[in-house]
Design a protein around this motif. Sequence first.
Motif, PDB file in Angstrom:
ATOM      1  N   TYR A 371       0.866  -0.745  -0.037  1.00 59.44           N
ATOM      2  CA  TYR A 371       0.048  -0.071  -0.087  1.00 59.44           C
ATOM      3  C   TYR A 371       0.386   1.491   0.229  1.00 59.44           C
ATOM      4  O   TYR A 371       0.717   2.294  -0.777  1.00 59.44           O
ATOM      5  CB  TYR A 371      -0.697  -0.194   1.505  1.00 59.44           C
ATOM      6  N   TRP A 379      -2.157   2.244  -9.149  1.00 60.33           N
ATOM      7  CA  TRP A 379      -3.659   2.133  -8.675  1.00 60.33           C
ATOM      8  C   TRP A 379      -4.810   2.816  -9.854  1.00 60.33           C
ATOM      9  O   TRP A 379      -5.799   2.620  -9.118  1.00 60.33           O
ATOM     10  CB  TRP A 379      -3.484   2.844  -7.549  1.00 60.33           C
ATOM     11  N   ARG A 399      -3.220  -5.828  -6.093  1.00 63.62           N
ATOM     12  CA  ARG A 399      -4.179  -5.017  -5.365  1.00 63.62           C
ATOM     13  C   ARG A 399      -5.757  -5.833  -5.147  1.00 63.62           C
ATOM     14  O   ARG A 399      -6.167  -5.757  -4.388  1.00 63.62           O
ATOM     15  CB  ARG A 399      -4.921  -3.864  -6.946  1.00 63.62           C
ATOM     16  N   MET A 402      -4.729  -7.239  -2.199  1.00 66.23           N
ATOM     17  CA  MET A 402      -5.360  -6.020  -0.853  1.00 66.23           C
ATOM     18  C   MET A 402      -6.941  -6.287  -0.448  1.00 66.23           C
ATOM     19  O   MET A 402      -6.955  -5.775   0.056  1.00 66.23           O
ATOM     20  CB  MET A 402      -4.422  -5.441  -1.686  1.00 66.23           C
ATOM     21  N   THR A 403      -7.614  -6.556  -1.598  1.00 69.74           N
ATOM     22  CA  THR A 403      -9.309  -6.641  -1.699  1.00 69.74           C
ATOM     23  C   THR A 403      -9.219  -7.793  -0.728  1.00 69.74           C
ATOM     24  O   THR A 403     -10.224  -7.280   0.166  1.00 69.74           O
ATOM     25  CB  THR A 403      -9.936  -6.645  -3.064  1.00 69.74           C
ATOM     26  N   GLN A 406      -8.674  -6.964   2.828  1.00 71.40           N
ATOM     27  CA  GLN A 406      -9.464  -5.826   2.919  1.00 71.40           C
ATOM     28  C   GLN A 406     -11.057  -6.141   3.554  1.00 71.40           C
ATOM     29  O   GLN A 406     -11.459  -5.998   4.781  1.00 71.40           O
ATOM     30  CB  GLN A 406     -10.263  -3.974   2.040  1.00 71.40           C
ATOM     31  N   LEU A 452     -17.000  -1.250   0.193  1.00 71.17           N
ATOM     32  CA  LEU A 452     -15.238  -1.948   0.162  1.00 71.17           C
ATOM     33  C   LEU A 452     -14.662  -2.275  -1.447  1.00 71.17           C
ATOM     34  O   LEU A 452     -14.366  -2.057  -1.951  1.00 71.17           O
ATOM     35  CB  LEU A 452     -15.765  -2.973   1.262  1.00 71.17           C
ATOM     36  N   TRP A 456     -12.039  -1.007  -3.740  1.00 71.06           N
ATOM     37  CA  TRP A 456     -11.174  -1.859  -4.329  1.00 71.06           C
ATOM     38  C   TRP A 456     -11.543  -2.980  -5.756  1.00 71.06           C
ATOM     39  O   TRP A 456      -9.749  -2.767  -5.964  1.00 71.06           O
ATOM     40  CB  TRP A 456     -10.781  -2.693  -3.105  1.00 71.06           C
ATOM     41  N   LYS A 462      -6.328   5.501  -5.273  1.00 72.24           N
ATOM     42  CA  LYS A 462      -5.903   4.521  -4.513  1.00 72.24           C
ATOM     43  C   LYS A 462      -7.136   4.472  -3.943  1.00 72.24           C
ATOM     44  O   LYS A 462      -7.067   5.701  -2.573  1.00 72.24           O
ATOM     45  CB  LYS A 462      -5.196   4.824  -3.521  1.00 72.24           C
ATOM     46  N   PRO A 463      -7.289   3.725  -2.999  1.00 71.37           N
ATOM     47  CA  PRO A 463      -8.473   3.459  -1.790  1.00 71.37           C
ATOM     48  C   PRO A 463      -7.804   4.057  -0.328  1.00 71.37           C
ATOM     49  O   PRO A 463      -6.903   3.784  -0.484  1.00 71.37           O
ATOM     50  CB  PRO A 463      -9.320   2.107  -1.726  1.00 71.37           C
ATOM     51  N   VAL A 465      -7.722   4.149   3.227  1.00 65.39           N
ATOM     52  CA  VAL A 465      -7.523   3.230   4.277  1.00 65.39           C
ATOM     53  C   VAL A 465      -7.301   3.856   5.747  1.00 65.39           C
ATOM     54  O   VAL A 465      -6.613   4.214   6.167  1.00 65.39           O
ATOM     55  CB  VAL A 465      -6.179   2.206   4.434  1.00 65.39           C
TER      56      VAL A 465
END
Length: 497
Positions: A371, A379, A399, A402-403, A406, A452, A456, A462-463, A465
């Motif tokens: 991240y 991103w 990503r 990463m999803t 999260q 969410l 993502w 870029k989300p 966080v």
Amino acid sequence: MRRLLVATLATALTLAGSAIPAQAAPAPGGAGLGDEYFPDYGNGGYDVSHYDVRLRYYPDDDRLTGTTTILATATQDLSSFHLDFVLDVASVKVNNRPAAFSREGDHELVVTPSRAVTRGGAMTVVVQYSGVPSNKVAGGITAWVRTPDGALAVGQPEEAWWWFPSNDHPSDKATFDVSVAVPDGVEVVSNGVMPRNPAREILGWTRWSWRSIHPQATYLAFLAIGQYEITRDTTADGQQVINAYSDLLTPAFEDAAKASVERTAEVVDWESGLFGPYPFEARGGVVAPPDTLTFALETQTRSVYSSGFFRSGSNTSVVVHENAHQWFGDSVSVDRWKEIWLNEGFATYAEWLWSEEQGEGTAQELFDYLYASKDADFWTVAPAAPGASEIFGDAVYDRGAMTLHQLRNTIGDQDFFELLRTWVSEHRYGDANTVEFTTLAEKISGQQLDELFDAWLYTPAKPAVPGAAALTAAAAPKAPRSLAGIQQTHDLLRARH
């Protein structure tokens, strides 16, 4: 009075007849399944249940001859249908009758049966062919790889075209029998189990036979032909474990490869504890000759690896990744290629979980590092809609993982791992898409997760966080020990097209 009744009856019959639609004439099956990214891949009008691929291969000049028998069912009244294939065809039969055939585009074989096939009707299609696969170009590529001692049929999203005619799309899966005759002393490795030992055929030739008894996407069928050391074992429940290593590997590469791939059964047992029972009948891996393959692929039951994965020593990360695909990608396949994060994001996250298991960095540490360190371009690609040119891009892998992390943080470990097990159980041997996954996540967690997933999976930015404001490239957290191996793995994995 009688005259009036007759006229009334005639009128009623005419009106009743007009309500009955005329029988539609048989029509050609589609030259593609309408995949958003690869619209001419696969074919419409029929569903395949089994491929019987019987070949003879001549390593000296890379010549292949063969007969493939396809068992299928028509899904419409068919006057003609397409197969994806590039080799030279000598004859086609449909239901034991000679059929006409022609070429359309660079990989379409158009077959016109001597009589139409009715919807729901069985189709037995027999294609006889030959050619030099390495000389055939389609879609701007030649996916068949000639090696110093044989050949490799390993590729994604297309490979079958160069060695057997097919409905080449992951949404049409089938079982397989693959039988290949080669000169004595040459080995052939493919998917599934070896139902019998290699058999001497005519003088100077040996026939190798392999069988896949669970549905398999066409791009997951593979061949490795050449000089290989083959190791065999069985699991506690009697499954065949078959690994193969090119005789052309140098000792350093060979030792590192074996130290990794020989752990396949262990890795699969560990992944079974996370994802549910292993879905297939055999397990193993194949390490290709040096400088012939630039990636690894989750070929069903027996992944194939470039020797480059082991240039720096052992690499269990890639073994974890490819075997996670046996659940995510092989058993549960994508119904369209744009959904491929469901394959690669999940296999990447399996690497993160293995890193946690081995004490080499937690999934949270891997998330934090990525991240903070990913550049702006990363991103701009949304994993659930990456575009055809980015289906093997960083965002789909990293990503995508990463999803999932999260999601895990949001719904908790209990619901997260129940979700993974339920996903592979409900879609076992079938195909699925992102909407089905997100719907299931909300059902199991009891939470509304649109925000969410929108951030993502679908937003090219870029989300945010919560609590991660300090995670910047300038103050990036220390990279976990496992990261170097994971990054090397992904650099090679992405080079498959």
